[in-house]
Design a protein around this motif. Structure first.
Motif, PDB file in Angstrom:
ATOM      1  N   ARG A  39      42.674  22.119  33.899  1.00  0.00           N
ATOM      2  CA  ARG A  39      42.538  21.967  35.205  1.00  0.00           C
ATOM      3  C   ARG A  39      41.140  20.835  35.462  1.00  0.00           C
ATOM      4  O   ARG A  39      40.639  20.970  36.750  1.00  0.00           O
ATOM      5  N   SER A  40      41.457  20.103  34.695  1.00  0.00           N
ATOM      6  CA  SER A  40      40.427  19.064  34.717  1.00  0.00           C
ATOM      7  C   SER A  40      40.712  17.437  33.998  1.00  0.00           C
ATOM      8  O   SER A  40      41.395  17.765  33.066  1.00  0.00           O
ATOM      9  N   MET A  41      40.630  16.478  34.745  1.00  0.00           N
ATOM     10  CA  MET A  41      40.981  15.248  34.390  1.00  0.00           C
ATOM     11  C   MET A  41      40.145  14.854  32.862  1.00  0.00           C
ATOM     12  O   MET A  41      40.603  14.167  32.045  1.00  0.00           O
ATOM     13  N   PHE A  42      39.105  15.402  32.731  1.00  0.00           N
ATOM     14  CA  PHE A  42      38.072  15.447  31.882  1.00  0.00           C
ATOM     15  C   PHE A  42      38.346  16.677  30.968  1.00  0.00           C
ATOM     16  O   PHE A  42      38.430  17.507  31.303  1.00  0.00           O
ATOM     17  N   GLY A  43      38.209  16.092  29.448  1.00  0.00           N
ATOM     18  CA  GLY A  43      38.469  17.296  28.512  1.00  0.00           C
ATOM     19  C   GLY A  43      37.061  17.891  28.218  1.00  0.00           C
ATOM     20  O   GLY A  43      36.184  17.598  27.375  1.00  0.00           O
ATOM     21  N   TRP A  44      36.796  18.707  29.092  1.00  0.00           N
ATOM     22  CA  TRP A  44      35.343  19.439  28.933  1.00  0.00           C
ATOM     23  C   TRP A  44      35.204  20.263  27.858  1.00  0.00           C
ATOM     24  O   TRP A  44      33.978  20.218  27.362  1.00  0.00           O
ATOM     25  N   GLU A  45      36.202  20.609  26.987  1.00  0.00           N
ATOM     26  CA  GLU A  45      36.021  21.244  25.954  1.00  0.00           C
ATOM     27  C   GLU A  45      35.379  20.447  24.632  1.00  0.00           C
ATOM     28  O   GLU A  45      34.430  20.627  23.926  1.00  0.00           O
ATOM     29  N   LEU A  46      36.093  19.214  24.806  1.00  0.00           N
ATOM     30  CA  LEU A  46      35.430  18.214  23.867  1.00  0.00           C
ATOM     31  C   LEU A  46      34.205  17.660  24.055  1.00  0.00           C
ATOM     32  O   LEU A  46      33.429  17.539  23.409  1.00  0.00           O
ATOM     33  N   ILE A  47      33.760  17.336  25.613  1.00  0.00           N
ATOM     34  CA  ILE A  47      32.839  16.670  26.033  1.00  0.00           C
ATOM     35  C   ILE A  47      31.415  17.605  25.972  1.00  0.00           C
ATOM     36  O   ILE A  47      30.378  17.135  25.561  1.00  0.00           O
TER      37      ILE A  47
ATOM     38  N   LEU B 179      30.749  17.386  16.588  1.00  0.00           N
ATOM     39  CA  LEU B 179      30.793  16.165  16.079  1.00  0.00           C
ATOM     40  C   LEU B 179      29.865  15.180  16.264  1.00  0.00           C
ATOM     41  O   LEU B 179      29.559  14.526  15.187  1.00  0.00           O
ATOM     42  N   ASP B 180      28.870  15.380  17.381  1.00  0.00           N
ATOM     43  CA  ASP B 180      27.873  14.319  17.491  1.00  0.00           C
ATOM     44  C   ASP B 180      26.576  15.383  17.759  1.00  0.00           C
ATOM     45  O   ASP B 180      26.166  15.006  19.025  1.00  0.00           O
ATOM     46  N   PRO B 181      26.015  16.238  16.837  1.00  0.00           N
ATOM     47  CA  PRO B 181      25.274  17.304  17.476  1.00  0.00           C
ATOM     48  C   PRO B 181      23.939  16.692  18.281  1.00  0.00           C
ATOM     49  O   PRO B 181      23.303  15.933  17.675  1.00  0.00           O
ATOM     50  N   ILE B 182      23.507  17.467  19.199  1.00  0.00           N
ATOM     51  CA  ILE B 182      22.253  17.045  19.923  1.00  0.00           C
ATOM     52  C   ILE B 182      21.260  18.020  19.033  1.00  0.00           C
ATOM     53  O   ILE B 182      21.243  18.965  18.548  1.00  0.00           O
ATOM     54  N   ASP B 183      20.103  17.078  18.773  1.00  0.00           N
ATOM     55  CA  ASP B 183      18.857  17.917  18.293  1.00  0.00           C
ATOM     56  C   ASP B 183      18.093  18.646  19.420  1.00  0.00           C
ATOM     57  O   ASP B 183      17.493  18.154  19.854  1.00  0.00           O
ATOM     58  N   TYR B 184      18.791  19.820  19.498  1.00  0.00           N
ATOM     59  CA  TYR B 184      18.088  20.692  20.697  1.00  0.00           C
ATOM     60  C   TYR B 184      16.718  20.982  20.249  1.00  0.00           C
ATOM     61  O   TYR B 184      15.973  21.355  21.594  1.00  0.00           O
TER      62      TYR B 184
ATOM     63  N   PRO C  34      28.769  17.889  21.413  1.00  0.00           N
ATOM     64  CA  PRO C  34      27.233  18.176  21.536  1.00  0.00           C
ATOM     65  C   PRO C  34      27.207  18.949  20.306  1.00  0.00           C
ATOM     66  O   PRO C  34      25.842  19.321  20.097  1.00  0.00           O
ATOM     67  N   ASN C  35      27.827  19.924  20.015  1.00  0.00           N
ATOM     68  CA  ASN C  35      27.739  21.087  18.983  1.00  0.00           C
ATOM     69  C   ASN C  35      28.291  20.841  17.496  1.00  0.00           C
ATOM     70  O   ASN C  35      27.656  21.379  16.632  1.00  0.00           O
TER      71      ASN C  35
ATOM     72  N   ARG D 236      27.402   6.297  21.748  1.00  0.00           N
ATOM     73  CA  ARG D 236      28.462   6.883  20.992  1.00  0.00           C
ATOM     74  C   ARG D 236      29.255   7.892  21.354  1.00  0.00           C
ATOM     75  O   ARG D 236      30.451   8.016  21.444  1.00  0.00           O
ATOM     76  N   VAL D 237      28.663   8.722  22.009  1.00  0.00           N
ATOM     77  CA  VAL D 237      29.370   9.969  22.381  1.00  0.00           C
ATOM     78  C   VAL D 237      30.273   9.500  23.642  1.00  0.00           C
ATOM     79  O   VAL D 237      31.252  10.439  23.838  1.00  0.00           O
ATOM     80  N   ASN D 238      30.415   8.465  24.247  1.00  0.00           N
ATOM     81  CA  ASN D 238      31.399   7.991  25.214  1.00  0.00           C
ATOM     82  C   ASN D 238      32.310   6.980  24.374  1.00  0.00           C
ATOM     83  O   ASN D 238      33.461   7.189  24.467  1.00  0.00           O
ATOM     84  N   VAL D 239      31.783   5.781  23.535  1.00  0.00           N
ATOM     85  CA  VAL D 239      32.843   5.094  23.118  1.00  0.00           C
ATOM     86  C   VAL D 239      33.548   5.369  22.050  1.00  0.00           C
ATOM     87  O   VAL D 239      34.858   5.400  21.921  1.00  0.00           O
TER      88      VAL D 239
END
Length: 280
Positions: free
Chosen positions: A79-87, A95-100, A92-93, A58-61
């Motif tokens: 300064r990254s092609m990837f959106g680190w803030e989103l990813i 939109l689709d939270p991790i069960d830490y 994880p915190n 899910r967290v990718n697709v």
């Protein structure tokens, strides 16, 4: 009792194959003494430890087509092609939270059932792989981010003030580390088909120019194909000896490292799941 190990190769969006394997491991309640995650594989491992089936897919697709997931806009903002803030924050915190809570019950603690989890990163100054055992949530996310920080696409990620890049540069498939740690039985999840062999990096002069600040990193980049292919030979030998189960796509993967076609990604995840259910 023989120690068991799980190795999760990176490969960007080819890691959707790994996401499918993760779901099979969760469904079958298969645990390991030690787990090694590289690049995208380090992120998929979190969903495995949390026991959240289908989350790795899910967290990718579900987010890959968003402009803040990948692209020029991300490069301008972060300064990254990837959106680190989103990813590494929003998803994880929020939109689709991790069960830490479940993650930390399962890894890097003093209980007998705990799994030793290692995130593989490459130290930009030494060019060497380091195997970090995160102990806090912030460290877990930051270390996985470092392991995913691809050269050419991202700036390095700082961990304790030291710049780190993608763990796959120095140790794409940490089979030697697993053996040194006493693992006698391995499950190795690869994201390329059996006939794949890594080729020398193109334009070595450009690599030396771009990363002249980090000459040892440059050396690791230029030698990466040799280390990668040697790891494949070790894995092949272990497989023949009955010491390793290797899960890999059955044919060449028609998915790029930065693939954003949800249909292709879902097919690859389904392939990983079906293969793992048959083999495991």
């Amino acid at each position: 009792m023989a120690k068991t190990g799980l190795i999760l190769e990176g490969g960007g969006m080819r890691g959707l194959f790994t996401a499918g394997v993760i779901d099979a491991l969760i469904e079958k309640h298969i645990r390991f003494d030690k787990v090694y995650g590289v690049s995208a594989g380090s992120c998929h491992a979190i969903s495995y430890f949390s026991g959240q089936k289908d989350r790795a897919r899910r967290v990718n697709v579900d987010y890959c087509t968003r402009p803040d997931y990948f692209g020029i806009g991300c490069l301008i903002r972060e300064r990254s092609m990837f959106g680190w803030e989103l990813i590494f924050n929003e998803i994880p915190n929020k939109l689709d939270p991790i069960d830490y809570d479940t993650v930390w019950k399962n890894i890097n603690n003093d209980s007998e059932e705990s799994t030793d989890y290692y995130v593989v990163v490459t130290n930009a100054r030494t060019g060497q792989a380091e195997y970090v055992q995160p102990k806090t949530t912030a460290e877990l996310l930051d270390t996985c981010k470092a392991s995913c920080s691809l050269p050419f696409m991202c700036k390095p990620t700082l961990l304790n003030g030291i710049p780190y890049y993608d763990g796959g540069i120095a140790d794409s498939i940490p089979v030697r580390k697993a053996i040194a740690d006493g693992c006698e039985k391995l499950v190795v999840v690869l994201t390329q088909s059996e006939d794949f062999r890594k080729k020398p990096i193109r334009h070595p002069a450009l690599i030396k120019l771009l990363y002249q600040e980090y000459p040892k990193l440059t050396k690791s980049l230029l030698n990466r194909h040799e280390n990668y292919n040697e790891s494949l030979e070790i894995i092949k030998m272990l497989e023949q000896q009955g010491k390793a189960i290797v899960l890999r796509p059955p044919k060449a993967v028609n998915v790029t490292r930065t693939e954003r076609n949800p249909q292709k990604l879902n097919v690859l995840a389904h392939t990983g799941y079906e293969l793992a259910m048959q083999v495991l």
